[in-house]
Each structure stands twice: as structure tokens, then as C-alpha cells.
Write a protein that holds these residues in place. Sequence first.
Motif, PDB file in Angstrom:
ATOM      1  N   ALA A 190       0.837  -1.197   0.000  1.00 24.90           N
ATOM      2  CA  ALA A 190       0.000   0.000   0.000  1.00 24.90           C
ATOM      3  C   ALA A 190       0.870   1.244   0.000  1.00 24.90           C
ATOM      4  CB  ALA A 190      -0.927  -0.008   1.205  1.00 24.90           C
ATOM      5  N   ASN A 191       1.963   1.185   0.750  1.00 26.38           N
ATOM      6  CA  ASN A 191       2.839   2.348   0.841  1.00 26.38           C
ATOM      7  C   ASN A 191       3.554   2.636  -0.480  1.00 26.38           C
ATOM      8  OD1 ASN A 191       3.713   4.430   2.585  1.00 26.38           O
ATOM      9  ND2 ASN A 191       5.750   3.499   2.537  1.00 26.38           N
ATOM     10  N   ARG A 194       1.123   4.034  -2.818  1.00 27.42           N
ATOM     11  CA  ARG A 194       0.776   5.406  -2.456  1.00 27.42           C
ATOM     12  C   ARG A 194       1.803   6.381  -3.056  1.00 27.42           C
ATOM     13  NH1 ARG A 194       1.366   8.818   1.595  1.00 27.42           N
ATOM     14  NH2 ARG A 194       3.094   7.560   2.371  1.00 27.42           N
ATOM     15  N   ILE A 197       1.196   6.570  -6.766  1.00 28.11           N
ATOM     16  CA  ILE A 197       0.026   7.383  -7.096  1.00 28.11           C
ATOM     17  C   ILE A 197       0.403   8.854  -7.030  1.00 28.11           C
ATOM     18  CG2 ILE A 197      -2.245   8.097  -6.286  1.00 28.11           C
ATOM     19  CD1 ILE A 197      -2.578   5.197  -5.259  1.00 28.11           C
ATOM     20  N   TYR A 198       1.200   9.176  -6.017  1.00 29.78           N
ATOM     21  CA  TYR A 198       1.630  10.555  -5.863  1.00 29.78           C
ATOM     22  C   TYR A 198       2.404  10.993  -7.103  1.00 29.78           C
ATOM     23  CZ  TYR A 198       3.131  14.744  -3.517  1.00 29.78           C
ATOM     24  OH  TYR A 198       3.328  16.054  -3.190  1.00 29.78           O
ATOM     25  N   ARG A 201       0.009  11.447 -10.196  1.00 24.96           N
ATOM     26  CA  ARG A 201      -1.192  12.219  -9.908  1.00 24.96           C
ATOM     27  C   ARG A 201      -1.773  12.859 -11.162  1.00 24.96           C
ATOM     28  NH1 ARG A 201      -2.671  13.358  -4.678  1.00 24.96           N
ATOM     29  NH2 ARG A 201      -4.419  14.795  -4.741  1.00 24.96           N
ATOM     30  N   ARG A 218      -7.438   1.895 -11.478  1.00 22.04           N
ATOM     31  CA  ARG A 218      -6.935   0.997 -10.444  1.00 22.04           C
ATOM     32  C   ARG A 218      -6.115  -0.158 -11.024  1.00 22.04           C
ATOM     33  NH1 ARG A 218     -11.860  -0.383  -8.007  1.00 22.04           N
ATOM     34  NH2 ARG A 218     -12.075   1.417  -6.685  1.00 22.04           N
ATOM     35  N   ALA A 290      -4.896   1.142  -1.249  1.00 18.56           N
ATOM     36  CA  ALA A 290      -4.205   2.423  -1.446  1.00 18.56           C
ATOM     37  C   ALA A 290      -4.862   3.239  -2.555  1.00 18.56           C
ATOM     38  CB  ALA A 290      -2.737   2.173  -1.770  1.00 18.56           C
ATOM     39  N   VAL A 291      -5.183   2.582  -3.688  1.00 18.33           N
ATOM     40  CA  VAL A 291      -5.740   3.328  -4.819  1.00 18.33           C
ATOM     41  C   VAL A 291      -7.142   3.833  -4.494  1.00 18.33           C
ATOM     42  CG1 VAL A 291      -6.311   3.269  -7.264  1.00 18.33           C
ATOM     43  CG2 VAL A 291      -4.422   1.922  -6.430  1.00 18.33           C
ATOM     44  N   ARG A 293      -8.359   4.623  -1.676  1.00 17.28           N
ATOM     45  CA  ARG A 293      -8.231   5.752  -0.763  1.00 17.28           C
ATOM     46  C   ARG A 293      -7.853   7.009  -1.534  1.00 17.28           C
ATOM     47  NH1 ARG A 293      -6.694   7.118   4.773  1.00 17.28           N
ATOM     48  NH2 ARG A 293      -5.217   8.645   4.015  1.00 17.28           N
ATOM     49  N   ALA A 294      -6.852   6.856  -2.414  1.00 17.61           N
ATOM     50  CA  ALA A 294      -6.367   8.006  -3.175  1.00 17.61           C
ATOM     51  C   ALA A 294      -7.463   8.547  -4.091  1.00 17.61           C
ATOM     52  CB  ALA A 294      -5.139   7.613  -3.988  1.00 17.61           C
ATOM     53  N   GLU A 297      -9.847  10.619  -2.270  1.00 16.62           N
ATOM     54  CA  GLU A 297      -9.301  11.927  -1.909  1.00 16.62           C
ATOM     55  C   GLU A 297      -9.244  12.868  -3.099  1.00 16.62           C
ATOM     56  OE1 GLU A 297      -5.513  11.234  -0.128  1.00 16.62           O
ATOM     57  OE2 GLU A 297      -6.423  10.358   1.659  1.00 16.62           O
TER      58      GLU A 297
END
Lengths: 301, 218
Positions: A190-191, A194, A197-198, A201, A218, A290-291, A293-294, A297
Motif C-alpha cells: 500500500a505504501n 501510495r 500514485i503521488y 497524480r 486501479r 491504497a488506490v 483511498r487516493a 481523496e
Amino acid sequence: MKAWLAHHLQSLRTAAARFRAAPLATLFTVLVIGIAVALPAGLYALLLNLDRAAGGARPLPELTLFLKTDVGAEQGARFAAALKNDADVADTRFISRDDGIRKLEAMGLGDLAAGLPDNPLPHSILVTPATGEPERLEALRERLAGDAVVERVMLDAAWIKRLDALLGLGRDLVFLLAVLLGLALAAITANTIRLQIYAQRDEIEVAQLIGATDRFIRRPFLYFGAIQGVSGGLAGWCIVMLAGWSLQAGVAAVAAAYGVDFRLAGFGLGELLPLLAISAALGWLGAYFAVSRALREMEKF
Amino acid sequence: MIELSDVTKRYPGGHEALSELSLKIAQGELIFLTGHSGAGKSTLLKLIAALERPTSGTIVVTGQNVGRMKRAALPYFRRNIGLIFQDHKLLYDRSVIDNVLLPLHIQGMIGADAAKRARAALDKVGLLGKERARPITLSGGEQQRLCIARAVVSRPALLLADEPTANLDSAYARDIMDMFRAFNQVGVTLLIATHDLDLIHQYGGRQVDLAHGRLVRA
């Protein structure tokens, strides 16, 4: 169908490209996952070997049936023969009271027997059970003790129970460790996802603007997580195999000192495949988490 | 095609970008959305494209109530709209043609058909020779045309453009406007936010003027 397949291939390619983009970071993550996998897997392998070592040294326990004194030799022998048909019984051997006294004499206890006016021994039957499981042994013992011709049944199973309890404790430990480190694997994935994903973006935002579904966005990440999980699982397997290989000489020396020939057994396909499947699933799960969640957001709508 | 009734958009913090705006846009119209910066042009486009939800009022686009749309329905709705941004929003880590292929991939179109359509779109905006180039090597005008190619490749019935000519010199700007007019002539509804009044006078079309989130002229 063809489009669907092509689409998945595309996602797979995207995932692979992301690995290539950061080979060193990927290597470290895979190594960390590998160690997380290796701990419970290694303990499991140790347990398997311990079980095997104990199994090799373990003679099947025997039950001794002492028949009632009014049971004749012929009847006793018939009973012994009939017992062989029991599913839990591997073999039986009838020992008549005369054989018994002879055995005692052979053991050097002849004087003791000679001092007695009469042969005090009943007829007996040695039963070799078909199973080593303590519960089934206990059940068999009770069943035999209930028979009309049987006076008493002796079973020495205490040490089997102890070994079984220890192995059971080991298995519980492996399970606990596997759950904890499985969580760790999902969290590691997940990390990394994350961070990815950052870095991606912009791409995700643009894709959302032009009508990409969450599933579309995803998918490459899920592939990434699963591939990373499988790679980590493989790394963990390699670590376990390497550890086993480096311990091989030491184990052989210890075994030789005990006068037995014992070699460590590694994981076969039967263990490797579930291991890889589980690590893939955990990687997938971490990525999904993780995805999702992102995406929640990022979506402003 | 588009109908807004009493639409208000208030951002967190209390700033009201649009106030009780009502507007009707018919299919096939060419509309210039004008007004000072901060008048609410971009907000209006975002509301129509379902990038943001109105605070109150209703927005109906091609028969769908945008404000009430479920999150899962958004992607499918947005596929019917071509979006053109002032800052292009191109993906710089992939080639020109891959940028144009993205909307098609998203819609599940892959392979030779998709490539053909992407090349046709690039041809329309005059970038066919640069399909393998990276967007970063293109000039500002070319990047804007690439953005247009990406917006039209899936043949949407509605094009929304936010200041498409803002950073371009007048020759490039005319190029872009000619393209828009060509799309409009084949029936595409166009909504272009701009503050370049000269351009509007050259191209005609309906002008919708905003000031402080309110309609000044429709």
C-alpha cells in the motif's frame, strides 16, 4: 473479449514499465517483502522438518490387551484374528500365557516365574494401531477396553501427546506470524503504491477528466501490487531455501551424532504455489486499498 | 442540450462563483463565454462537465441531471464531452499519439481501429507528422492542438474549451478558432470561454457574458 484481453495486457505493460522506471526501489521493496514472507515460511519449513524427523523416529505405539482369565487360548486367538478387520487396527499378535511366561524367562525373570505355583499371566494380544493420532488411539483404546473378553488395555501415548502439543503450538505460532507479516506485506505494498500514485497524480487526474472509471485507473496498480507480491514471495522462498541449504551441513552433523541419516527438506511446488498465490493476493489487496483511498481523496465532485 | 436553472456555486470559504444563473444552450450552437477573470467562466464549464457539483439549482446536460449524478456514472457522462484546457493537461511521459489514444483506451477501444482514429484526429489538427514526438518538444500552439485532438478523438457532441487561445499569438489563435468553427459546422456544440473579444467579433456566434457570477448578457 479481445478488447478486454488487450486492455489487461496494456495494464500489465504499464505496471511493468513502472517497475523498470525505479529498479532499485523495486528491488528493495521486493527484498523487504521477501524477508516478511521468509519468516513464517521458514518457521513453517522448520516445523515440517521437525515433524518429519519425529515421525521417522517414532515407532507406532502398541496397545497391549490383557484378556480375562476365563478366556481360553483358542477364543483369544480368534478374537485377535477378528480384530485385524478393524479399520483402526494394522496388525495383531496373540500371545498365549505360555508364550508370555517364556518371554519373561527370556528376559531373565525366569526365577520369578518359577517361584510361583501357577502361571499368573493371562492371554494377551499385541495390537498395532493403524493410526498415530492421539484422539483416535484413545477412542480405539476405549473401544477395546469395552469388549467382554478384555480385562485391561495398556497404551503408552503420553509422549505422543506431548510431541503433538508442541507441534500444534508451533503451527499456531506460524499462523500468528503469517497473519502479522501478511498484514505487513499488504501495508508495504500500500505504501509503495501510495508513492506511485503521488508520482502519477497528473496522469490519474487527466484520466478522470476524460472519463476513466475507477476500475480503469486501479487496474495497473493492482497488477503492480500483485507482481510485487509474487516477486516478494519468490524472494522469501529463495531466502528460506538458501537458509536451509546453509544449515544442511550442520543438521547432517547433528543427525549423524544421533546416528540417524536426516536431510532438510525444502519447499516443493505444493508449498511454493500457495505461498506465491497468497503473496500475490496480499499485494493486490494492499494496492486496492491504497488506490481506492487516493481516488476518494482526489475526486472533487 | 444544456439547461441551467438558478445555479449557484459556493466554494468552501464562502466565495460564491456563480449566483442563480439560468441559461439554455441548444444543440449545434457556438457560444463564447466572456467576462473578467473570476467572473465564473471556468466554474460554469466545470459544472457542465460534471467536474464539480452545483451548490443549488439544476444542470441538465443531454437529458441528465448533472448535480444528482452518482459517482459511478460520472466517467460515462464525461466521455460524451470533449474538454480543452488552457494548460493543456497533456501527459508528458508518453508520445503525442499515446496522448490521443488515451480516451479511446479508456473507452475500451484498442488496436488498429483506435490507432486509425487517433491518426485521423491528429490529421485534423495538423500534427500527423509528429505522432511519435514527445509533447514537451511541441510549441505552445501545437500543444493546444494536441489537446484538441485528444478532446475530439472520441467524437463528442459537446466541446468545452477554457481559454484555449490565451497563451497563443494571434496567428495560432486563428488556427485554433478555424478548427473550432469546422467542428461546429459538422454539428458539434461548442462552449468556449475566452476574454479575447476581437476573436469573437471575427467569428460571430452567441456571446454569453458573465460578471461576478451573474449573467450580464445571454
